[in-house]
Scaffold this motif. Structure first.
Motif, PDB file in Angstrom:
ATOM      1  N   THR A   1     -11.344  14.493   5.998  1.00  7.99           N
ATOM      2  CA  THR A   1     -11.633  15.405   4.886  1.00  7.99           C
ATOM      3  C   THR A   1     -10.336  15.858   4.220  1.00  7.99           C
ATOM      4  O   THR A   1     -10.234  15.873   2.989  1.00  7.99           O
ATOM      5  N   ARG A   2      -9.348  16.215   5.035  1.00  6.35           N
ATOM      6  CA  ARG A   2      -8.044  16.631   4.483  1.00  6.35           C
ATOM      7  C   ARG A   2      -7.407  15.493   3.680  1.00  6.35           C
ATOM      8  O   ARG A   2      -6.875  15.711   2.601  1.00  6.35           O
ATOM      9  N   PHE A   3      -7.480  14.300   4.235  1.00  8.07           N
ATOM     10  CA  PHE A   3      -6.904  13.139   3.561  1.00  8.07           C
ATOM     11  C   PHE A   3      -7.573  12.926   2.208  1.00  8.07           C
ATOM     12  O   PHE A   3      -6.907  12.734   1.186  1.00  8.07           O
ATOM     13  N   ILE A   4      -8.901  12.964   2.191  1.00  6.46           N
ATOM     14  CA  ILE A   4      -9.659  12.742   0.952  1.00  6.46           C
ATOM     15  C   ILE A   4      -9.356  13.854  -0.058  1.00  6.46           C
ATOM     16  O   ILE A   4      -9.138  13.588  -1.245  1.00  6.46           O
TER      17      ILE A   4
ATOM     18  N   ASN B   1      -6.700  15.798  -0.211  1.00  5.88           N
ATOM     19  CA  ASN B   1      -5.312  15.652  -0.683  1.00  5.88           C
ATOM     20  C   ASN B   1      -5.198  14.540  -1.716  1.00  5.88           C
ATOM     21  O   ASN B   1      -4.478  14.672  -2.702  1.00  5.88           O
ATOM     22  N   LYS B   2      -5.916  13.450  -1.459  1.00  5.56           N
ATOM     23  CA  LYS B   2      -5.888  12.332  -2.392  1.00  5.56           C
ATOM     24  C   LYS B   2      -6.487  12.749  -3.739  1.00  5.56           C
ATOM     25  O   LYS B   2      -5.949  12.430  -4.795  1.00  5.56           O
ATOM     26  N   ARG B   3      -7.595  13.484  -3.701  1.00  4.08           N
ATOM     27  CA  ARG B   3      -8.230  13.968  -4.937  1.00  4.08           C
ATOM     28  C   ARG B   3      -7.301  14.938  -5.673  1.00  4.08           C
ATOM     29  O   ARG B   3      -7.174  14.875  -6.890  1.00  4.08           O
TER      30      ARG B   3
ATOM     31  N   LYS C   1      -4.081  15.091  -5.490  1.00  2.00           N
ATOM     32  CA  LYS C   1      -2.962  14.328  -6.034  1.00  2.00           C
ATOM     33  C   LYS C   1      -3.384  13.610  -7.315  1.00  2.00           C
ATOM     34  O   LYS C   1      -2.657  13.597  -8.302  1.00  2.00           O
ATOM     35  N   LYS C   2      -4.585  13.042  -7.295  1.00  2.00           N
ATOM     36  CA  LYS C   2      -5.096  12.325  -8.467  1.00  2.00           C
ATOM     37  C   LYS C   2      -5.271  13.291  -9.642  1.00  2.00           C
ATOM     38  O   LYS C   2      -4.906  12.979 -10.769  1.00  2.00           O
ATOM     39  N   LYS C   3      -5.816  14.494  -9.372  1.00  2.00           N
ATOM     40  CA  LYS C   3      -5.996  15.491 -10.423  1.00  2.00           C
ATOM     41  C   LYS C   3      -4.643  15.943 -10.967  1.00  2.00           C
ATOM     42  O   LYS C   3      -4.472  16.114 -12.175  1.00  2.00           O
ATOM     43  N   SER C   4      -3.684  16.115 -10.084  1.00  2.59           N
ATOM     44  CA  SER C   4      -2.341  16.516 -10.514  1.00  2.59           C
ATOM     45  C   SER C   4      -1.724  15.449 -11.400  1.00  2.59           C
ATOM     46  O   SER C   4      -1.099  15.760 -12.421  1.00  2.59           O
ATOM     47  N   GLU C   5      -1.884  14.194 -11.017  1.00  2.00           N
ATOM     48  CA  GLU C   5      -1.351  13.096 -11.821  1.00  2.00           C
ATOM     49  C   GLU C   5      -2.029  13.044 -13.189  1.00  2.00           C
ATOM     50  O   GLU C   5      -1.383  12.797 -14.207  1.00  2.00           O
TER      51      GLU C   5
END
Length: 128
Positions: free
Chosen positions: A35-38, A40-42, A44-48
């Motif tokens: 869950t943390r990985f997912i 964090n990935k989301r 990061k994607k939103k930040s990008e």
């Protein structure tokens, strides 16, 4: 055997319960990390995406500022040219007026000279 059988059964049940609990703990830990990985990935994607949107907006603003700067420069140059033309026209008009005044003055002087020349010989005759 009855006593040993029930002891063995109790141990097997305890072991089974322990294994189930251990499996649940491991599964929960895996779920938490996944869950943390997912997330964090989301994030990061939103930040990008936000960074890309911001970069695009900055480029648009720069482009608009450059265009506005060019337009202001053109307007300033045009205004300077108009002022130069007006000053030149004013100067030419002033020079034209001064030339006309000079010609009038020269004409008056010439008239006086001619008048003086005409009257001079007659005044000389009278004196003689």
């Amino acid at each position: 055997m009855n006593y040993f059988g029930s002891l063995l059964l109790a141990m097997e049940t305890g072991l089974a319960v322990g294994l189930i609990v251990a499996a649940l703990v491991v599964g929960a830990a895996v779920a938490v990390f996944a869950t943390r990985f997912i997330l964090n990935k989301r994030a990061k994607k939103k930040s990008e995406q936000k960074l890309d949107e911001t970069s695009k907006r900055v480029e648009e603003m720069l482009s608009e500022a450059r265009a506005q700067s060019k337009q202001l420069k053109k307007e300033a140059i045009l205004e300077a040219k108009e002022q130069e033309l007006k000053r030149r026209n004013d100067f030419e008009q002033e020079m034209k007026e001064k030339r006309a005044e000079q010609q009038r003055t020269e004409a008056r002087l010439s008239k006086r000279r001619n008048s003086t020349k005409r009257t001079s010989p007659s005044t000389h005759r009278r004196k003689i």
